[in-house]
Design a protein around this motif. Structure first.
Motif, short mmCIF file in Angstrom:
data_model
loop_
_atom_site.label_atom_id
_atom_site.label_comp_id
_atom_site.label_asym_id
_atom_site.label_seq_id
_atom_site.Cartn_x
_atom_site.Cartn_y
_atom_site.Cartn_z
N ASP A 41 0.85 -1.40 -0.05
CA ASP A 41 0.27 0.12 0.01
C ASP A 41 0.96 1.01 -0.15
OD1 ASP A 41 -1.65 2.39 1.54
OD2 ASP A 41 -3.05 0.76 0.84
N ALA A 42 0.28 2.14 -0.61
CA ALA A 42 1.30 3.32 -0.97
C ALA A 42 1.44 3.97 0.46
CB ALA A 42 0.44 4.23 -2.10
N GLY A 43 0.46 4.09 1.43
CA GLY A 43 0.45 4.81 2.64
C GLY A 43 1.54 3.93 3.51
N ASP A 44 2.09 2.85 2.97
CA ASP A 44 3.16 2.17 3.74
C ASP A 44 4.48 2.37 3.30
OD1 ASP A 44 3.82 0.31 5.90
OD2 ASP A 44 3.65 -1.56 4.68
N TYR A 45 4.73 3.45 2.90
CA TYR A 45 6.24 3.80 2.62
C TYR A 45 6.34 5.13 2.03
CZ TYR A 45 4.61 2.93 -2.43
OH TYR A 45 3.89 3.18 -3.60
N THR A 46 7.44 5.59 2.25
CA THR A 46 7.80 7.02 1.86
C THR A 46 8.94 7.10 0.76
OG1 THR A 46 9.24 7.48 3.65
CG2 THR A 46 6.97 8.13 4.07
N TRP A 47 9.08 8.05 0.06
CA TRP A 47 10.23 8.29 -0.71
C TRP A 47 10.60 9.67 -1.04
CZ3 TRP A 47 9.37 11.47 -5.07
CH2 TRP A 47 7.90 11.74 -5.32
N SER A 48 11.89 9.75 -1.29
CA SER A 48 12.58 11.22 -1.55
C SER A 48 12.89 11.59 -2.84
CB SER A 48 13.56 11.41 -0.45
OG SER A 48 14.75 10.55 -0.84
N PRO A 49 13.14 12.61 -3.50
CA PRO A 49 13.56 12.61 -4.67
C PRO A 49 14.72 12.29 -4.94
CG PRO A 49 12.53 14.75 -4.15
CD PRO A 49 12.64 13.82 -2.89
N SER A 50 15.55 12.02 -3.84
CA SER A 50 17.20 11.72 -3.85
C SER A 50 17.27 10.17 -4.22
CB SER A 50 17.83 11.83 -2.67
OG SER A 50 17.52 11.35 -1.59
N GLY A 51 16.18 9.47 -4.06
CA GLY A 51 15.99 7.77 -4.26
C GLY A 51 16.09 7.00 -3.03
N LEU A 52 15.65 7.70 -1.94
CA LEU A 52 15.35 7.11 -0.54
C LEU A 52 14.02 6.50 -0.43
CD1 LEU A 52 17.22 5.87 1.53
CD2 LEU A 52 16.39 7.99 2.97
N LEU A 53 13.92 5.18 -0.40
CA LEU A 53 12.56 4.59 -0.12
C LEU A 53 12.51 3.88 1.08
CD1 LEU A 53 9.60 3.57 -1.54
CD2 LEU A 53 11.07 1.36 -2.07
N ALA A 54 11.67 4.30 1.90
CA ALA A 54 11.55 3.89 3.23
C ALA A 54 9.93 3.31 3.69
CB ALA A 54 11.65 5.20 4.14
N ARG A 55 10.25 2.11 4.32
CA ARG A 55 9.03 1.51 4.94
C ARG A 55 8.59 2.17 6.26
NH1 ARG A 55 7.07 -3.89 3.96
NH2 ARG A 55 5.08 -3.95 4.58
N ARG A 56 7.18 2.43 6.30
CA ARG A 56 6.93 3.11 7.43
C ARG A 56 6.67 1.97 8.66
NH1 ARG A 56 4.41 8.17 7.06
NH2 ARG A 56 3.97 8.81 4.68
N SER A 57 6.22 0.85 8.36
CA SER A 57 5.99 0.15 9.35
C SER A 57 6.92 -1.27 9.61
CB SER A 57 4.70 -0.90 9.20
OG SER A 57 4.79 -1.62 7.91
N GLY A 58 8.21 -0.75 9.90
CA GLY A 58 9.16 -1.73 10.10
C GLY A 58 10.44 -1.87 9.09
N SER A 59 10.55 -2.86 8.68
CA SER A 59 11.82 -3.24 7.74
C SER A 59 11.03 -3.82 6.58
CB SER A 59 12.73 -4.14 8.26
OG SER A 59 13.10 -3.70 9.25
N TRP A 60 11.68 -4.03 5.31
CA TRP A 60 11.09 -4.57 4.05
C TRP A 60 11.28 -6.07 4.22
CZ3 TRP A 60 8.42 -1.88 0.72
CH2 TRP A 60 8.41 -0.63 0.57
N PRO A 61 10.70 -7.00 3.91
CA PRO A 61 10.90 -8.41 3.90
C PRO A 61 12.31 -8.75 3.74
CG PRO A 61 9.17 -8.26 2.54
CD PRO A 61 9.40 -6.68 3.15
#
Length: 279
Positions: free
Chosen positions: A170-190
């Motif tokens: 779900d798009a609400g479960d991650y954030t991203w930045s223009p510099s290319g950093l993709l972060a999971r909101r609810s803990g770590s990526w599997p």
């Protein structure tokens, strides 16, 4: 170079053992497409003694096409490569502005196809320094196990979809930045090896003039030997043509060693040069 959807003329002149043109008894043309499949278009045999085989091939997919001709009586074989360019044409500058920069009249189309190849080559080199410029959709895979994933082709304009272990996130479960950093909101990526797939749009909505100028200048510096002479930026201030007499004149047309991307281009790109991503 041919664009996807365009037609490229494939041809081969059949010659006998003596090197003279000869009309073959049979001829076969095979085109191996980028995905490995093989097309075998029909071939019309020449009857005028020219030995010339011709086929107008329409490129329907981007990538490298391997072209193979084979004939009998005389027995010949000939291979070539055709590169088809994606219709998105990931170039920073266009043919018209390059010709203006090189002082080539718009009505002179002699070198247009070769120039288009130089444009794509220079664009790729510039993007290696500053990141993606020409807007395009990128799909890449990354390994999970931590909260952050660093995307490989910034700047990022939009993240369209993320799949983790084949399941949509779900798009609400991650954030991203223009510099290319993709972060999971609810803990770590599997955890897993290349188990996170990200589809995103990369590029710049407005291309800074210094990047445009640097790309044009890189094309100019590396195109000018095609016009005769080295035109090296390391000529000691003696001018592009090495003078008009004596030894200097005898050097015209000789390619000397230098850098493909000179400092004059690098300095133009410095304001937008990619920096490290800090977690």
């Amino acid at each position: 170079m041919v664009d996807v959807g365009g037609t490229v003329r494939l041809q081969h002149t059949v010659r006998d053992a003596a090197g003279e043109p000869a009309d073959p008894a049979t001829a076969t043309l095979q085109v191996r497409l980028p995905d490995g499949t093989v097309a075998e278009p029909p071939v019309t045999l020449p009857t005028d003694g020219s030995g010339l085989l011709v086929h107008d091939f329409v490129a329907t997919v981007p990538g490298r096409h391997v072209v193979t001709w084979s004939t009998t009586v005389p027995a010949t074989a000939y291979a070539d490569v055709v590169n088809a360019v994606d219709s998105e044409w990931s170039a920073i500058v266009g043919l018209a502005e390059v010709k203006r920069h090189l002082n080539i009249p718009a009505t002179d189309t002699t070198d247009d196809e070769e120039l288009r190849g130089f444009i794509l080559s220079a664009s790729a080199v510039v993007e290696d320094v500053v990141g993606v410029v020409a807007r395009r959709t990128v799909t890449e895979t990354a390994s999970g196990g931590s909260r952050h994933i660093i995307l490989e082709r910034p700047p990022v304009l939009e993240v369209a979809e993320v799949l983790a272990d084949g399941q949509a996130v779900d798009a609400g479960d991650y954030t991203w930045s223009p510099s290319g950093l993709l972060a999971r909101r609810s803990g770590s990526w599997p955890s897993g090896l290349r188990n996170v797939e990200i589809m995103y749009v990369a590029g710049k909505t407005v291309v800074p003039h210094n990047i445009v100028d640097a790309t044009l200048e890189l094309i100019r510096i590396n195109w000018r030997p095609q016009a005769g002479g080295n035109y090296s930026s390391f000529d000691g201030g003696r001018g592009d043509d090495f003078g008009n007499a004596g030894l200097e004149a005898s050097l015209q047309g000789n390619l000397r060693l230098g850098f493909f991307v000179p400092n004059t281009v690098i300095q133009r790109l410095q304001p937008d040069q990619r920096g490290p991503v800090v977690l």
